[in-house]
Design an enzyme around this catalytic site. Structure first.
Site, PDB file in Angstrom:
ATOM      1  N   TYR A  68      -1.815  -8.646 -11.334  1.00 34.09           N
ATOM      2  CA  TYR A  68      -0.516  -7.882 -10.258  1.00 34.09           C
ATOM      3  C   TYR A  68       1.040  -8.773 -10.296  1.00 34.09           C
ATOM      4  O   TYR A  68       1.955  -8.258 -10.761  1.00 34.09           O
ATOM      5  CB  TYR A  68      -0.926  -8.338  -8.726  1.00 34.09           C
ATOM      6  N   GLU A  82       0.885  -1.214  -0.335  1.00 28.52           N
ATOM      7  CA  GLU A  82      -0.130   0.145   0.448  1.00 28.52           C
ATOM      8  C   GLU A  82       0.693   0.773  -0.119  1.00 28.52           C
ATOM      9  O   GLU A  82       0.702   2.034  -0.841  1.00 28.52           O
ATOM     10  CB  GLU A  82      -1.009  -0.432   0.855  1.00 28.52           C
TER      11      GLU A  82
END
Ligand code: BES
Ligand code: ZN
Length: 626
Positions: free
Chosen positions: A403, A318
């Site tokens: 991803y 994050e």
């Protein structure tokens, strides 16, 4: 009736405009906004948070600029909002009411709001658009938790999840990552609760029920975030800290204590952190994701509080989005690999700096194995990093393939050019495109000019194009390796075939990732007795590590190992994090026997799940197992 007609007509036009040949990679097919004619530069929000009615009500004032002098209709995105008055004003003058229309509901995009600019506005290029509104009962971004679903059990909690296209369910705006805006907000809450946003939070703000925010850096709408609850703050270091309910705060402060060091490492590699502070907010277990990179304040699931710091790669991820995603954003949802693939690569680099090569390699190999699995299930057209993507749900998109495939491409480039050159290139990339949204084609042109041509003969434009536009993995890619994971996998084979007793497994030397790899590699034909032995001696069903639990319960459901069904169903009812629970539901649904059981669990657990999780679980092919 007229509204219906216009809405219907527009959706027919949109549908027919989307034939494959005419696909426009720079167009956002998941927004109604006419941001080629008008753009929002700044947003002023004032909202009252009503826990009893489960609504946000107030106003949004959009500071807009007209790009096309001939344009007179502004189209905004909304979903389920109840719109009151809308008015416009030239900057600095009084707001005057205007006429508008809310279109028919599109199941993915929601409703367009079409606003007619009055005749007098013809020559104004900058103006204010003010919309009074409240959120609808099923706002897809919002989760309202009663006190029982919080750690403290005494106060309610609410939070938003705007990515991908849910901001429109709590603010009427141009809900496309192509538009960036700064914002100010005033949030009114019940007294005693704290409001936090993706903005300049003040941990010392008096709990007065009125909170003021400012976010000077322009952000795309999917990064707009709000949370309200009984949360308190603890600092990690100069620019970092964590907010959580007091019952969770000490554990969170311990678990994520390396956050400041991660931030320092990221700045060293990729250039200055551009957002001021970096804090974490620990949400209740209903939070639908592992984490969400809301600027200045990442939202984090409490399920990574493992007590041993083994799941902190989530924070590295994050945090890394502060460069890849928040600073340089995807132009449309088709370019999401630019955020998630690049971030997965950065995440693993940060993990290596902080915890060493062995741990980073374990995570790389698991990501690679995950990619090989996804290539079995994701349809071929969606396997390109930059696919044709105009229908369907941007939350599901490529099912996570972007991803691991994006990460693998960047690792391949790193190997071709060497770390130093590649790191230097990435830092220039973030600098060049800062505070912009870009397409995969802009990425391709940039890397071609700044890396491929600068050091010719190492990797070609055509090779990168293959990653972007073709399914699968190009030839010549070096797969990651990890001796510790490979050992655990070999042990799984040895134990499965009876060559090794459970007591002989060197589990005390295994990392949680090695345990996951071991569980994933168990042979398909194990007997119930073998599973029982394993479960009892490794205590898999009651593990405190959710990644191990996830891997184990997938096996439990796939193999119908019924002694663990009680723990499995408790696990499914405890957490709303889609990544943890969806594959367990999927395994139950597809084992041929347990669709009814899965439905019964889902039915009971729903109250804990965010609307996004409910949608994700509902999207499983429930009928296939019946
Ligand atoms: N931005 C994503 C979450 C997201 C993606 C929300 C797509 C909506 C649509 C976030 O950064 C993320 O990737 N979270 C992962 C964790 C990560 C460590 C792989 C998650 O929640 O599983
Ligand atoms: Zn991410």
């Amino acid at each position: 009736m007229l509204r219906l007609l216009i809405g219907g007509l527009v959706s027919v036009m949109v549908l027919s405009a989307c034939s494959r040949d005419e696909y426009n990679p720079a167009h956002d097919y998941f927004s109604f906004a006419n941001n080629d004619q008008f753009v929002t530069r700044h947003l002023e929000l004032e909202l009252w948070v009503d826990f009893d009615r489960q609504t946000l009500a107030g106003s949004a004032a959009l500071h807009m600029e007209r790009l096309d002098p001939a344009a007179t209709i502004i189209v905004l995105d909304s979903r389920g909002l109840e719109i009151g008055d809308i008015g416009v004003a030239a900057e600095g003058s009084k707001v005057k009411p205007v006429t508008f229309e809310v279109g028919q509901t599109d199941p993915v995009k929601g409703e367009a709001i079409r606003i007619q600019l009055p005749a007098g506005f013809k020559h104004e290029s900058a103006f204010l658009l003010k919309i009074e509104y409240q959120t609808g009962p099923d706002a897809s971004a919002l989760m309202w938790l009663p006190p029982e679903l919080t750690a403290g059990g005494k106060h309610p909690f609410m939070f938003t999840q705007s990515q991908a296209i849910h901001a429109r369910s709590w603010v009427p705006l141009q809900d496309t990552p192509a538009v960036r805006m700064s914002f100010d907000a005033i949030i009114h809450t019940p007294p005693d609760l704290m409001a936090l946003m993706s903005a300049d939070n003040d941990p010392l703000a008096p709990r007065s029920g009125e909170y003021h925010f400012s976010m000077p850096q322009p952000i795309p709408s999917y990064l707009l975030a709000l949370a309200v609850g009984n949360v308190w703050f603890q600092s990690f270091g100069e620019d970092t800290g964590v907010y959580a309910e007091p019952e969770v705060l000490p554990a969170a402060a311990w678990e994520f204590t390396d956050t400041q060091a991660m931030l320092d490492a990221a700045e060293g590699l990729y250039g200055p952190y551009q957002w001021g502070r970096y804090d974490l907010l620990i949400l209740p277990p209903s939070f639908p994701y592992g984490g969400m990179e809301n600027p200045r304040l990442s939202f984090i699931t409490p399920t990574v509080l493992a007590g041993d710091r083994s799941l902190v790669s989530l924070v590295a991820h994050e945090l890394a989005h502060s460069w890849s995603g928040n600073l340089v954003s995807n132009a449309t949802w088709r370019d999401i690999w630019l955020n998630e693939g690049t971030t997965s690569y950065l995440e693993s680099r940060l993990m290596e700096v902080l915890y060493g090569r062995e741990r980073a390699d374990e995570e790389r190999l698991l990501s690679y194995q995950g990619l090989l699995e996804k290539l079995q299930t994701v349809e071929t057209e969606m396997q390109a990093l930059a696919p044709v993507f105009q229908f369907g749900d941007p939350d599901i998109g490529q099912d996570g393939l972007e991803y691991s495939k994006g990460q693998l491409m960047l690792e391949t480039l790193e190997a071709a050019f060497g770390r130093d050159k590649f790191d230097e290139y990435l830092a220039r990339y973030f600098e060049h495109f800062e505070f912009q949204a870009i397409t995969s084609e802009q990425f391709l042109d940039f890397i071609d000019a700044r890396l491929l041509q600068k050091y010719p003969g190492r990797y070609s434009r055509a090779q990168i194009a293959q990653w972007l536009y073709q399914p699968g993995i190009p030839d010549g890619v070096v797969a990651p390796t990890s001796s510790s994971l490979e050992q655990a996998v070999a042990m799984a084979a040895a134990w499965s075939s009876g060559e090794l007793a459970v007591a002989e497994l060197p589990v005390e030397n295994w990392s949680p990732k090695a345990m996951v790899a071991f569980i994933n590699a168990l042979r398909a034909d194990l007997s119930e007795q073998q599973l029982k032995e394993l479960d009892q001696s490794l205590r898999l069903s009651t593990t405190g590590n959710v990644e191990i639990a996830r891997a184990w319960f997938i096996q439990v459901a796939t193999r119908r190992y019924r002694p663990a069904y009680g723990e499995m169903s408790a696990f499914l009812k405890r957490y709303g994090r889609t990544w943890l629970i969806k594959p367990v539901y999927a395994a139950l649904v597809s084992n041929g026997e347990d669709s009814t059981l899965a439905l019964a669990i889902f039915d009971k657990a729903r109250a804990v799940y965010h609307p996004i999780t409910v949608a994700a679980i509902s999207s499983l092919s429930w009928s296939s197992g019946q």
